[in-house]
Design an enzyme around this catalytic site. Structure first.
Site, PDB file in Angstrom:
ATOM      1  CB  CYS A  76      -0.894   0.141   1.192  1.00 58.09           C
ATOM      2  SG  CYS A  76      -1.905   1.583   1.272  1.00 58.09           S
TER       3      CYS A  76
ATOM      4  CB  CYS B 168      -1.825   4.689   4.582  1.00 60.80           C
ATOM      5  SG  CYS B 168      -3.275   4.152   3.657  1.00 60.80           S
ATOM      6  CB  SER B 169      -0.676   0.482   6.625  1.00 65.42           C
ATOM      7  OG  SER B 169      -1.555   1.097   7.611  1.00 65.42           O
ATOM      8  CB  CYS B 170      -5.044  -0.500   2.226  1.00 63.00           C
ATOM      9  SG  CYS B 170      -5.518   1.187   2.683  1.00 63.00           S
TER      10      CYS B 170
HETATM   11 FE    FE Z   1      -3.337   2.287   2.678  1.00 64.01          FE
END
Ligand code: FE
Length: 205
Positions: A109, A112-114
């Site tokens: 991602c 961000c951190s999906c």
């Molecule tokens: Fe994300």
């Protein structure tokens, strides 16, 4: 994570800035009666201990054993995964990407951190790190080398950028020599990293 098992838990004023902000917010919200700390602990416990890569591993093992299921996974991963009981937050819209002898898939991602919580649990720290998020796109082959995955130069690498709307699950290739294994035993060969694409499924012992 509960307070007690934070590795860096020495003293309140030693929290890193983000942890301190989260802690302060949690205190304010619970003081105002807007959140129940016990409910938050329960949610964290669920994602840390009850939902994890073992869920995704079951999906992969089923796909290896059942061609019709694999086809369903290709066409509608959300429904195929939900049929095994894995639904919920950050897993509402799933896509399964299948490794082949020609193509290796890698998930990141960049924003961000999906991450597909419903099948993999909480993301590893490195998944959220800026170096991984940028280098997975710029130099995926180099990143894979660092994870100990050396692909033949002819193998293409496809990088999938997760979003809040769409999460990816890599279906690794079934290891050689695993023909006689049961579905449960096969699931034991499927690591978290294999389903992110930074690893391969393990060899049968
Ligand atoms: Fe994300």
């Amino acid at each position: 994570m509960t307070h007690a098992d934070e590795p860096d838990h020495h003293h309140d004023n030693h929290y890193d800035p983000m942890t301190a902000r989260v802690r302060a917010l949690e205190t304010i919200l619970s003081d105002k009666g807007l959140i129940d700390p016990a409910a938050i602990d329960a949610i964290v416990d669920t994602y840390q201990n009850k939902i994890g890569p073992q869920n995704g591993a079951k999906v992969v093992a089923r796909a290896w054993c059942d061609d019709a299921y694999a086809d369903w996974l290709r066409e509608d991963a959300t429904a195929a995964i939900a049929s095994l009981g894995f639904t919920g937050r950050q897993g509402e819209h799933m896509r399964a990407v299948f490794n082949t002898p020609d193509t290796h898939n890698l998930v990141v991602c960049t924003l961000c951190s999906c991450y597909p919580w419903s099948v993999l649990g909480l993301p590893p720290v490195w998944y959220k790190s800026p170096p991984y998020r940028s280098r997975a796109v710029i130099d995926p082959r180099g990143v894979l080398e660092e994870f100990g995955v050396s692909l033949d130069p002819d193998v293409k690498i496809r990088v999938w950028d997760s979003t809040a709307e769409l999460r990816y699950l890599v279906i690794p290739m079934r290891p050689q020599g695993s023909e006689d294994l049961t579905e449960d035993a096969l699931a034991g060969l499927v690591t978290r990293d294999a389903m992110i694409g930074t690893g391969l499924a393990g060899a049968p012992s």
